[in-house]
Design a protein around this motif. Structure first.
Motif, PDB file in Angstrom:
ATOM      1  N   GLU A  27     -38.102  20.555  10.851  1.00 59.78           N
ATOM      2  CA  GLU A  27     -38.381  19.115  10.827  1.00 59.78           C
ATOM      3  C   GLU A  27     -38.785  18.624   9.430  1.00 59.78           C
ATOM      4  OE1 GLU A  27     -41.641  16.588  13.098  1.00 59.78           O
ATOM      5  OE2 GLU A  27     -40.828  18.252  14.290  1.00 59.78           O
ATOM      6  N   VAL A  28     -39.611  19.449   8.742  1.00 59.83           N
ATOM      7  CA  VAL A  28     -40.073  19.044   7.404  1.00 59.83           C
ATOM      8  C   VAL A  28     -38.884  18.914   6.459  1.00 59.83           C
ATOM      9  CG1 VAL A  28     -41.446  19.755   5.409  1.00 59.83           C
ATOM     10  CG2 VAL A  28     -42.335  20.116   7.712  1.00 59.83           C
ATOM     11  N   GLY A  29     -37.962  19.849   6.549  1.00 56.49           N
ATOM     12  CA  GLY A  29     -36.762  19.801   5.705  1.00 56.49           C
ATOM     13  C   GLY A  29     -35.978  18.530   5.962  1.00 56.49           C
ATOM     14  N   GLN A  30     -35.865  18.154   7.239  1.00 55.97           N
ATOM     15  CA  GLN A  30     -35.116  16.933   7.576  1.00 55.97           C
ATOM     16  C   GLN A  30     -35.807  15.698   6.996  1.00 55.97           C
ATOM     17  OE1 GLN A  30     -31.967  16.806   8.904  1.00 55.97           O
ATOM     18  NE2 GLN A  30     -32.192  14.664   8.239  1.00 55.97           N
ATOM     19  N   GLN A  31     -37.172  15.709   7.055  1.00 59.30           N
ATOM     20  CA  GLN A  31     -37.898  14.566   6.464  1.00 59.30           C
ATOM     21  C   GLN A  31     -37.634  14.480   4.967  1.00 59.30           C
ATOM     22  OE1 GLN A  31     -41.895  15.591   7.579  1.00 59.30           O
ATOM     23  NE2 GLN A  31     -41.590  14.954   9.712  1.00 59.30           N
ATOM     24  N   MET A  32     -37.566  15.665   4.328  1.00 55.04           N
ATOM     25  CA  MET A  32     -37.323  15.661   2.879  1.00 55.04           C
ATOM     26  C   MET A  32     -35.913  15.181   2.557  1.00 55.04           C
ATOM     27  SD  MET A  32     -39.402  18.953   1.633  1.00 55.04           S
ATOM     28  CE  MET A  32     -41.189  18.866   1.724  1.00 55.04           C
ATOM     29  N   ILE A  33     -34.968  15.549   3.408  1.00 52.14           N
ATOM     30  CA  ILE A  33     -33.590  15.085   3.205  1.00 52.14           C
ATOM     31  C   ILE A  33     -33.565  13.553   3.270  1.00 52.14           C
ATOM     32  CG2 ILE A  33     -31.285  15.014   4.268  1.00 52.14           C
ATOM     33  CD1 ILE A  33     -31.803  17.960   5.159  1.00 52.14           C
ATOM     34  N   ASP A  34     -34.212  12.999   4.293  1.00 47.49           N
ATOM     35  CA  ASP A  34     -34.219  11.534   4.452  1.00 47.49           C
ATOM     36  C   ASP A  34     -34.896  10.860   3.263  1.00 47.49           C
ATOM     37  OD1 ASP A  34     -33.050  12.044   6.876  1.00 47.49           O
ATOM     38  OD2 ASP A  34     -34.884  11.787   8.051  1.00 47.49           O
ATOM     39  N   GLN A  35     -36.020  11.439   2.835  1.00 49.72           N
ATOM     40  CA  GLN A  35     -36.781  10.851   1.735  1.00 49.72           C
ATOM     41  C   GLN A  35     -35.988  10.908   0.425  1.00 49.72           C
ATOM     42  OE1 GLN A  35     -39.875   9.486   2.476  1.00 49.72           O
ATOM     43  NE2 GLN A  35     -39.563   8.559   0.458  1.00 49.72           N
ATOM     44  N   THR A  36     -35.262  12.009   0.231  1.00 52.13           N
ATOM     45  CA  THR A  36     -34.499  12.173  -1.019  1.00 52.13           C
ATOM     46  C   THR A  36     -33.350  11.180  -1.089  1.00 52.13           C
ATOM     47  OG1 THR A  36     -35.092  14.487  -0.967  1.00 52.13           O
ATOM     48  CG2 THR A  36     -33.380  13.905  -2.493  1.00 52.13           C
ATOM     49  N   ILE A  37     -32.753  10.881   0.060  1.00 49.65           N
ATOM     50  CA  ILE A  37     -31.676   9.871   0.068  1.00 49.65           C
ATOM     51  C   ILE A  37     -32.265   8.545  -0.411  1.00 49.65           C
ATOM     52  CG2 ILE A  37     -30.081   8.549   1.519  1.00 49.65           C
ATOM     53  CD1 ILE A  37     -29.998  11.052   3.384  1.00 49.65           C
ATOM     54  N   GLU A  38     -33.437   8.232   0.143  1.00 49.34           N
ATOM     55  CA  GLU A  38     -34.067   6.956  -0.195  1.00 49.34           C
ATOM     56  C   GLU A  38     -34.524   6.912  -1.659  1.00 49.34           C
ATOM     57  OE1 GLU A  38     -36.694   5.845   3.050  1.00 49.34           O
ATOM     58  OE2 GLU A  38     -37.861   4.739   1.539  1.00 49.34           O
ATOM     59  N   ASP A  39     -35.168   7.984  -2.099  1.00 53.62           N
ATOM     60  CA  ASP A  39     -35.754   7.989  -3.451  1.00 53.62           C
ATOM     61  C   ASP A  39     -34.705   8.192  -4.534  1.00 53.62           C
ATOM     62  OD1 ASP A  39     -38.249   7.900  -2.315  1.00 53.62           O
ATOM     63  OD2 ASP A  39     -38.645  10.047  -2.549  1.00 53.62           O
ATOM     64  N   ALA A  40     -33.758   9.094  -4.278  1.00 52.37           N
ATOM     65  CA  ALA A  40     -32.915   9.568  -5.382  1.00 52.37           C
ATOM     66  C   ALA A  40     -31.432   9.249  -5.216  1.00 52.37           C
ATOM     67  CB  ALA A  40     -33.093  11.088  -5.535  1.00 52.37           C
ATOM     68  N   GLY A  41     -31.025   8.733  -4.060  1.00 50.57           N
ATOM     69  CA  GLY A  41     -29.607   8.397  -3.867  1.00 50.57           C
ATOM     70  C   GLY A  41     -28.707   9.613  -3.733  1.00 50.57           C
ATOM     71  N   VAL A  42     -29.296  10.739  -3.368  1.00 53.34           N
ATOM     72  CA  VAL A  42     -28.485  11.949  -3.118  1.00 53.34           C
ATOM     73  C   VAL A  42     -28.929  12.550  -1.789  1.00 53.34           C
ATOM     74  CG1 VAL A  42     -28.125  12.464  -5.572  1.00 53.34           C
ATOM     75  CG2 VAL A  42     -30.060  13.511  -4.379  1.00 53.34           C
ATOM     76  N   ARG A  43     -28.002  13.259  -1.135  1.00 50.85           N
ATOM     77  CA  ARG A  43     -28.285  13.834   0.178  1.00 50.85           C
ATOM     78  C   ARG A  43     -28.240  15.360   0.076  1.00 50.85           C
ATOM     79  NH1 ARG A  43     -27.154  12.201   5.853  1.00 50.85           N
ATOM     80  NH2 ARG A  43     -26.899  10.118   4.981  1.00 50.85           N
ATOM     81  N   ILE A  44     -29.309  15.997   0.507  1.00 48.57           N
ATOM     82  CA  ILE A  44     -29.317  17.474   0.526  1.00 48.57           C
ATOM     83  C   ILE A  44     -28.531  17.900   1.764  1.00 48.57           C
ATOM     84  CG2 ILE A  44     -30.739  19.555   0.688  1.00 48.57           C
ATOM     85  CD1 ILE A  44     -33.048  17.849  -0.582  1.00 48.57           C
ATOM     86  N   ILE A  45     -27.437  18.656   1.553  1.00 54.15           N
ATOM     87  CA  ILE A  45     -26.637  19.080   2.719  1.00 54.15           C
ATOM     88  C   ILE A  45     -26.680  20.597   2.923  1.00 54.15           C
ATOM     89  CG2 ILE A  45     -25.035  17.124   2.708  1.00 54.15           C
ATOM     90  CD1 ILE A  45     -23.091  19.224   1.319  1.00 54.15           C
ATOM     91  N   GLY A  46     -27.317  21.296   1.977  1.00 51.60           N
ATOM     92  CA  GLY A  46     -27.434  22.747   2.135  1.00 51.60           C
ATOM     93  C   GLY A  46     -28.590  23.255   1.302  1.00 51.60           C
ATOM     94  N   TRP A  47     -29.074  24.444   1.660  1.00 53.09           N
ATOM     95  CA  TRP A  47     -30.225  25.010   0.948  1.00 53.09           C
ATOM     96  C   TRP A  47     -29.858  26.427   0.498  1.00 53.09           C
ATOM     97  CZ3 TRP A  47     -34.309  21.654   0.484  1.00 53.09           C
ATOM     98  CH2 TRP A  47     -34.452  20.644   1.438  1.00 53.09           C
ATOM     99  N   GLY A  48     -30.056  26.683  -0.797  1.00 52.44           N
ATOM    100  CA  GLY A  48     -29.910  28.053  -1.297  1.00 52.44           C
ATOM    101  C   GLY A  48     -31.298  28.654  -1.452  1.00 52.44           C
ATOM    102  N   TYR A  49     -31.376  29.961  -1.347  1.00 55.46           N
ATOM    103  CA  TYR A  49     -32.670  30.651  -1.449  1.00 55.46           C
ATOM    104  C   TYR A  49     -32.580  31.684  -2.561  1.00 55.46           C
ATOM    105  CZ  TYR A  49     -32.889  28.454   3.112  1.00 55.46           C
ATOM    106  OH  TYR A  49     -32.831  27.531   4.131  1.00 55.46           O
ATOM    107  N   SER A  50     -33.443  31.523  -3.570  1.00 56.78           N
ATOM    108  CA  SER A  50     -33.336  32.392  -4.754  1.00 56.78           C
ATOM    109  C   SER A  50     -34.421  33.439  -4.869  1.00 56.78           C
ATOM    110  CB  SER A  50     -33.413  31.544  -6.025  1.00 56.78           C
ATOM    111  OG  SER A  50     -32.145  31.220  -6.457  1.00 56.78           O
ATOM    112  N   GLY A  51     -35.496  33.283  -4.119  1.00 57.28           N
ATOM    113  CA  GLY A  51     -36.605  34.234  -4.254  1.00 57.28           C
ATOM    114  C   GLY A  51     -37.689  33.693  -5.174  1.00 57.28           C
ATOM    115  N   PHE A  52     -38.739  34.501  -5.353  1.00 55.55           N
ATOM    116  CA  PHE A  52     -39.886  34.040  -6.147  1.00 55.55           C
ATOM    117  C   PHE A  52     -39.546  33.969  -7.629  1.00 55.55           C
ATOM    118  CE2 PHE A  52     -41.970  35.652  -2.325  1.00 55.55           C
ATOM    119  CZ  PHE A  52     -42.740  34.527  -2.012  1.00 55.55           C
TER     120      PHE A  52
END
Ligand code: MLT
Length: 332
Positions: free
Chosen positions: A121-146
């Motif tokens: 759910e938190v990720g979805q909220q961030m996706i929505d917020q990023t569309i509003e703030d930055a005009g881009v949509r996060i459609i995937g997440w990569g994981y790189s490690g620490f």
């Protein structure tokens, strides 16, 4: 040829043969070089996009920041001059501060945490917020490690060892403040300038995940690694919101499904590849040091000084508390 390239070449090549002549080819900016998480995510996305769209849509990766520095690609995608970009989360934060919660030190403590937060759910909220703030949509997440600390001068195990080192950080307030909490004034610098700055010894060190240090060939200019765990690096795949809005509903669903498939592939890639890449960096001459006393000094200084400074910026203390409690931890 990298592992992921080998893994995916068969699929991509097979589908490429079947691509209609009029297939739409999107440009995908990638900040890092070949062999890391970002390339793996991008290749998996393109293969899945071709599959989802029956070959009507495809993409081309431009590695090593060829289409601009990571922060610049956010602006380019927002204004519609770039289609997709893959970049480190810390380079989106300046455009969408709520995402900064994921770059606060010692919030994400494992790959499981990273996956749970971004895909929940938190990720979805961030996706929505990023569309509003930055005009881009996060459609995937990569994981790189620490993000581990590297430097060319000496093994670093304690906060005291860090003193006197000149460390490059991204232009990211949270990361700047984290190093300040450890007693040094870091040097904010664009990603694209980092290799040259390390090579020319303008800076002594930097931090990035094993995967990224390998993809950027930092072993050629850095000797020592400190196994810090202050930020688990997440690499969003973003699409220009104006491009996304211009697609048919069917195309949008295909893009979203491809992003989901790429997210899963990236999680698997990190699980299978990180230990091998760590070993490869050691084979190439890098030395790994563990932080003293289970990193306690780093953890205490950073969390006590940095978290409260950013409550307002991330949208309130409750935003961090929501992340922590959804990970089964105590609120801040
Ligand atoms: C940075 O240090 O600016 C980023 O983490 C680089 C990256 O995208 O790998």
């Amino acid at each position: 040829m990298t592992y992921m390239t080998r893994l995916l070449t068969g699929t991509v090549a097979a589908l490429a043969l079947a691509l209609p002549a009029a297939a739409t080819e999107y440009r995908v900016a990638v900040g890092d070089g070949a062999g890391g998480t970002q390339e793996a995510l991008g290749l998996a996305f393109i293969a899945a996009l071709e599959e989802q769209s029956g070959g009507e849509m495809t993409g081309k990766l431009f590695l090593n920041g060829q289409l601009g520095d990571e922060q610049d690609t956010v602006t380019a995608a927002a204004t519609g001059t770039l289609d997709f970009s893959i970049l480190a989360i810390n380079n989106i934060t300046p455009f969408s501060p709520s995402v900064g919660t994921l770059t606060l030190p010692y919030v994400i403590l494992s790959q499981d945490d990273a996956e749970a937060i971004t895909q929940g759910e938190v990720g979805q909220q961030m996706i929505d917020q990023t569309i509003e703030d930055a005009g881009v949509r996060i459609i995937g997440w990569g994981y790189s490690g620490f993000r581990v600390l590297t430097n060319s001068k000496k093994p670093v195990s304690t906060v005291e060892d860090l003193q006197g080192l000149v460390v490059r950080v991204p232009k990211n307030e949270i990361m700047i403040e984290t190093y300040k909490s450890w007693g040094i004034n870091p040097t904010p610098m664009a990603w694209g300038e980092t290799f040259a700055a390390l090579q020319q010894k303008v800076v002594d060190g930097q931090d990035n995940p094993y995967m990224t240090n390998y993809a950027m060939k930092f072993d050629e200019v850095q000797k020592y690694i400190t196994d810090l765990h202050y930020i688990f690096s997440i690499e969003p795949l973003i699409v220009s919101e104006s491009l996304f809005e211009s697609m048919s509903e069917e195309e949008q669903q295909q893009v979203l499904a491809a992003g989901k498939a790429a997210t899963q592939a990236s999680a698997e890639f990190l699980r299978t590849e990180e230990a091998k890449i760590r070993e490869e960096l050691v084979n190439r001459g890098m030395e790994i040091t563990q932080p003293a006393n289970d990193e306690q000094e780093f953890i205490e200084l950073a969390t006590s000084a940095v978290w409260p400074k950013f409550y307002d910026q991330i949208g309130g203390k409750e935003v961090l508390d929501n992340v922590l409690t959804s990970l089964g931890r105590e609120p801040a």
